[in-house]
Structures are given as C-alpha cells and as structure tokens.
Design a protein around this motif. Structure first.
Motif, mmCIF file in Angstrom:
data_model
loop_
_atom_site.group_PDB
_atom_site.id
_atom_site.type_symbol
_atom_site.label_atom_id
_atom_site.label_comp_id
_atom_site.label_asym_id
_atom_site.label_seq_id
_atom_site.Cartn_x
_atom_site.Cartn_y
_atom_site.Cartn_z
ATOM 1 N N ALA A 62 -28.049 -106.686 62.772
ATOM 2 C CA ALA A 62 -26.714 -106.254 62.358
ATOM 3 C C ALA A 62 -26.296 -105.001 63.119
ATOM 4 O O ALA A 62 -25.135 -104.858 63.531
ATOM 5 C CB ALA A 62 -26.679 -106.007 60.858
ATOM 6 N N LYS A 63 -27.253 -104.081 63.338
ATOM 7 C CA LYS A 63 -26.948 -102.877 64.118
ATOM 8 C C LYS A 63 -26.639 -103.247 65.568
ATOM 9 O O LYS A 63 -25.723 -102.680 66.186
ATOM 10 C CB LYS A 63 -28.136 -101.905 64.060
ATOM 11 N N ALA A 64 -27.375 -104.212 66.122
ATOM 12 C CA ALA A 64 -27.121 -104.642 67.491
ATOM 13 C C ALA A 64 -25.712 -105.208 67.637
ATOM 14 O O ALA A 64 -25.000 -104.904 68.604
ATOM 15 C CB ALA A 64 -28.157 -105.685 67.914
ATOM 16 N N ALA A 65 -25.299 -106.012 66.675
ATOM 17 C CA ALA A 65 -23.948 -106.574 66.704
ATOM 18 C C ALA A 65 -22.900 -105.471 66.607
ATOM 19 O O ALA A 65 -21.861 -105.518 67.285
ATOM 20 C CB ALA A 65 -23.783 -107.578 65.564
ATOM 21 N N GLU A 66 -23.174 -104.472 65.788
ATOM 22 C CA GLU A 66 -22.242 -103.349 65.629
ATOM 23 C C GLU A 66 -22.100 -102.554 66.923
ATOM 24 O O GLU A 66 -20.987 -102.184 67.326
ATOM 25 C CB GLU A 66 -22.748 -102.429 64.516
ATOM 26 N N VAL A 67 -23.225 -102.305 67.602
ATOM 27 C CA VAL A 67 -23.167 -101.518 68.834
ATOM 28 C C VAL A 67 -22.435 -102.293 69.931
ATOM 29 O O VAL A 67 -21.656 -101.725 70.699
ATOM 30 C CB VAL A 67 -24.578 -101.104 69.295
ATOM 31 N N LEU A 68 -22.666 -103.605 70.012
ATOM 32 C CA LEU A 68 -21.938 -104.414 70.986
ATOM 33 C C LEU A 68 -20.435 -104.313 70.760
ATOM 34 O O LEU A 68 -19.658 -104.131 71.715
ATOM 35 C CB LEU A 68 -22.383 -105.870 70.897
ATOM 36 N N GLU A 69 -20.011 -104.400 69.527
ATOM 37 C CA GLU A 69 -18.590 -104.307 69.219
ATOM 38 C C GLU A 69 -18.048 -102.927 69.590
ATOM 39 O O GLU A 69 -16.927 -102.797 70.093
ATOM 40 C CB GLU A 69 -18.358 -104.580 67.735
ATOM 41 N N THR A 70 -18.841 -101.885 69.386
ATOM 42 C CA THR A 70 -18.412 -100.538 69.741
ATOM 43 C C THR A 70 -18.254 -100.388 71.251
ATOM 44 O O THR A 70 -17.297 -99.766 71.738
ATOM 45 C CB THR A 70 -19.415 -99.499 69.208
ATOM 46 N N VAL A 71 -19.171 -100.965 72.011
ATOM 47 C CA VAL A 71 -19.057 -100.932 73.471
ATOM 48 C C VAL A 71 -17.774 -101.615 73.908
ATOM 49 O O VAL A 71 -17.020 -101.095 74.747
ATOM 50 C CB VAL A 71 -20.286 -101.591 74.128
ATOM 51 N N ARG A 72 -17.509 -102.778 73.345
ATOM 52 C CA ARG A 72 -16.298 -103.507 73.732
ATOM 53 C C ARG A 72 -15.027 -102.736 73.365
ATOM 54 O O ARG A 72 -14.029 -102.808 74.078
ATOM 55 C CB ARG A 72 -16.314 -104.880 73.065
ATOM 56 N N ALA B 96 -19.198 -113.891 76.345
ATOM 57 C CA ALA B 96 -18.743 -114.626 75.160
ATOM 58 C C ALA B 96 -19.552 -114.315 73.903
ATOM 59 O O ALA B 96 -19.179 -114.748 72.809
ATOM 60 C CB ALA B 96 -18.805 -116.130 75.438
ATOM 61 N N LEU B 97 -20.633 -113.570 74.044
ATOM 62 C CA LEU B 97 -21.544 -113.370 72.917
ATOM 63 C C LEU B 97 -20.819 -112.774 71.714
ATOM 64 O O LEU B 97 -20.073 -111.802 71.836
ATOM 65 C CB LEU B 97 -22.692 -112.444 73.335
ATOM 66 N N SER B 98 -21.080 -113.329 70.552
ATOM 67 C CA SER B 98 -20.452 -112.848 69.318
ATOM 68 C C SER B 98 -21.482 -112.139 68.446
ATOM 69 O O SER B 98 -22.699 -112.309 68.617
ATOM 70 C CB SER B 98 -19.852 -114.021 68.537
ATOM 71 N N GLY B 99 -20.971 -111.391 67.506
ATOM 72 C CA GLY B 99 -21.862 -110.767 66.538
ATOM 73 C C GLY B 99 -22.664 -111.795 65.768
ATOM 74 O O GLY B 99 -23.855 -111.585 65.472
ATOM 75 N N ASN B 100 -22.056 -112.920 65.464
ATOM 76 C CA ASN B 100 -22.771 -113.972 64.741
ATOM 77 C C ASN B 100 -23.892 -114.565 65.586
ATOM 78 O O ASN B 100 -24.958 -114.917 65.049
ATOM 79 C CB ASN B 100 -21.797 -115.077 64.326
ATOM 80 N N ASP B 101 -23.687 -114.664 66.898
ATOM 81 C CA ASP B 101 -24.768 -115.123 67.781
ATOM 82 C C ASP B 101 -25.983 -114.201 67.673
ATOM 83 O O ASP B 101 -27.132 -114.662 67.623
ATOM 84 C CB ASP B 101 -24.294 -115.142 69.238
ATOM 85 N N LYS C 298 -25.798 -92.905 69.263
ATOM 86 C CA LYS C 298 -26.587 -91.674 69.375
ATOM 87 C C LYS C 298 -28.089 -91.914 69.282
ATOM 88 O O LYS C 298 -28.868 -91.142 69.846
ATOM 89 C CB LYS C 298 -26.152 -90.685 68.295
ATOM 90 N N ASP C 299 -28.508 -92.939 68.553
ATOM 91 C CA ASP C 299 -29.935 -93.248 68.441
ATOM 92 C C ASP C 299 -30.325 -94.106 69.643
ATOM 93 O O ASP C 299 -29.983 -95.285 69.703
ATOM 94 C CB ASP C 299 -30.208 -93.994 67.135
ATOM 95 N N PRO C 300 -31.052 -93.541 70.625
ATOM 96 C CA PRO C 300 -31.352 -94.315 71.829
ATOM 97 C C PRO C 300 -32.212 -95.535 71.572
ATOM 98 O O PRO C 300 -32.095 -96.534 72.287
ATOM 99 C CB PRO C 300 -32.047 -93.307 72.751
ATOM 100 N N LEU C 301 -33.085 -95.491 70.559
ATOM 101 C CA LEU C 301 -33.869 -96.681 70.236
ATOM 102 C C LEU C 301 -32.964 -97.795 69.736
ATOM 103 O O LEU C 301 -33.111 -98.964 70.125
ATOM 104 C CB LEU C 301 -34.934 -96.363 69.195
ATOM 105 N N ALA C 302 -32.003 -97.466 68.888
ATOM 106 C CA ALA C 302 -31.049 -98.464 68.403
ATOM 107 C C ALA C 302 -30.207 -99.007 69.552
ATOM 108 O O ALA C 302 -29.926 -100.213 69.620
ATOM 109 C CB ALA C 302 -30.151 -97.861 67.327
ATOM 110 N N ALA C 303 -29.804 -98.125 70.474
ATOM 111 C CA ALA C 303 -29.005 -98.567 71.618
ATOM 112 C C ALA C 303 -29.787 -99.531 72.495
ATOM 113 O O ALA C 303 -29.277 -100.596 72.887
ATOM 114 C CB ALA C 303 -28.556 -97.354 72.432
#
Length: 246
Positions: free
Chosen positions: A9-19, A229-234, A189-194
């Motif tokens: 879920a955090k990975a999906a959130e960070v992807l959306e933030t990048v976009r 095309a990757l989605s958060g649900n993917d 900010k958390d490099p491990l999460a990023a």
C-alpha cells in the motif's frame, strides 16, 4: 522489525506521489543505458536530466530533486563531474544513490566507490559481488539486487520477491531501477520505503510485461509500457514485500 517494513500500500502511495509531483532526477549514468534509464524515469512520472558536462553539472544538480550515480562507464573527467555533483547534492541537502557497477572488476573503481560512499549517500545499490566488497554501510540503505532484492538499514530488513529472469538479459534494467529509486526518494522521506516502492514497481512491471513478450527483445519495450500503465491495484495484487530475517 517485521511490523515496520514498508508495505505494498505504501508502494502504491509513493508511485502516485511521483506521478503527481514529477520530481527531477539528475543521472550520472552508464553511457550505454542513458536513454533506457531516462525513458524509465519518464514513464513512472519523473523528469530526467543526463548531462555530464563539468561546466553544467552544478546548475543541473541544483535544479534536481535527487541524484543517481552509476559507475558503469568511468574515466578521469567523469570522476571529476561525479565528485562535484556529490558535493553539490550534499550542500543542497538532496538525496543521492550510488550504484558501484563492476567495482569487483577494478581496484581503482572499488577505491572510488569507497571514496564516494564515505561522503554519505542515501542509498547504495549493487549486485552480490559488488556489495560483498563494499562491506558494512552504517546509516545508509543498502540494497543487494538479484532474483530476490534485499534491502537493509541498521534496524530494518526487507526482501522483494518480484521480477522476471528477462530483466537480467536486457542491458540497463538495473541502471533504470536506480533512476526510479532516485525519483521515489525525491518524494518520500523514508529512503527504505522509497527504495522498496521503486523496486516493487519495477519488479511487478517486469512480471506483467513478460506476459506479453516473446523474449528479451520484445520484453524491453513491454517493460516500459508496463511501468507507464502500472496501477496501484497492480501493486497491491502482485507485490511481494517481506521481512528479511537472513
């Protein structure tokens, strides 16, 4: 420790933030893979720049949100540019990642990698042979890539069990992932999460791309398509992020 590792879920959130934020990433990159890396950063939502000019590097790093350094093609001029870029990134408080490519091939390259790591990167990423020579990295996120990607900090350890064997047969997928990690740590900010998010995104995209590919040649463009095309649900459906007790 297991309770504090980043999640899908955090990975999906960070992807959306990048976009949404479109961070700028300056790449001092292996010349063989500059375009592929730039394309990868672009399709996930970042903005790459690639100059290695000694006269321009200060301006470009100042404008960037993160810096990625890859030692793949290295000469005296590039060493000067890398040193200056690191000095500027540190002075400006910008996160940076180093990939000590082939430091296991050359003593001078290994010495340069150690010199740079002593300057305090946010993340160091390499394969098993490279990271075995780099050694302990206190205060840094250490990433050992392979069939299973292993990420460590002082008190957390994660493994990501995503990807596809064709990634190893397309030159530059690892370099591209370093650029994507830089884009992600520019907004998280958390490099491990990023880093966990970035490697989950590239790993899941590779798995999805392989379904539409006949081999490494058709896999490369399919991989870029999948990243785009990757989605958060993917990510939620396919990412395999685990605590790593090893």
């Amino acid at each position: 420790m297991a309770e504090t590792i980043p999640t899908a879920a955090k990975a999906a959130e960070v992807l959306e933030t990048v976009r949404r934020m479109r961070p700028r990433v300056h790449c001092l990159m292996n010349t063989v893979v500059q375009k592929f890396t730039a394309d990868g950063i672009t399709v996930v939502g970042g903005i790459p720049s690639m100059t290695t000019s000694l006269e321009e590097i200060e301006s470009f790093v100042i404008k960037a949100d993160a810096l990625t350094i890859n030692l793949g093609t290295l000469d005296a001029e590039r060493r000067k540019v890398i040193r200056l870029a690191v000095d500027i990134a540190n002075a400006e408080g910008k996160p940076w990642i180093i990939d000590p490519v082939h430091c296991d091939y050359s003593p001078s390259r290994l010495a340069f990698a150690h010199e740079l790591i002593a300057l305090g990167p946010t993340i160091v990423r390499g394969n098993h042979a490279e990271m075995s020579l780099i050694g302990d990295l206190p205060g840094v996120v250490s990433i050992e890539t392979g069939p299973v990607d292993r990420l460590r900090t002082k008190d957390r350890a994660v493994k990501i069990v995503n990807g596809h064997p064709w990634m190893a047969k397309v030159t530059g997928t690892g370099c591209l992932s370093g650029g994507v990690i830089a884009a992600f740590m520019a907004v998280e900010k958390d490099p491990l999460a990023a880093a966990t998010a970035a490697l989950s995104v590239t790993g899941v995209s590779a798995e999805l791309a392989a379904q539409y590919s006949n081999g490494p040649g058709s896999f490369e463009p399919a991989f870029l398509d999948a990243l785009s095309a990757l989605s958060g649900n993917d990510i939620l459906t396919h990412a395999r992020i685990e605590h790593d007790p090893s």
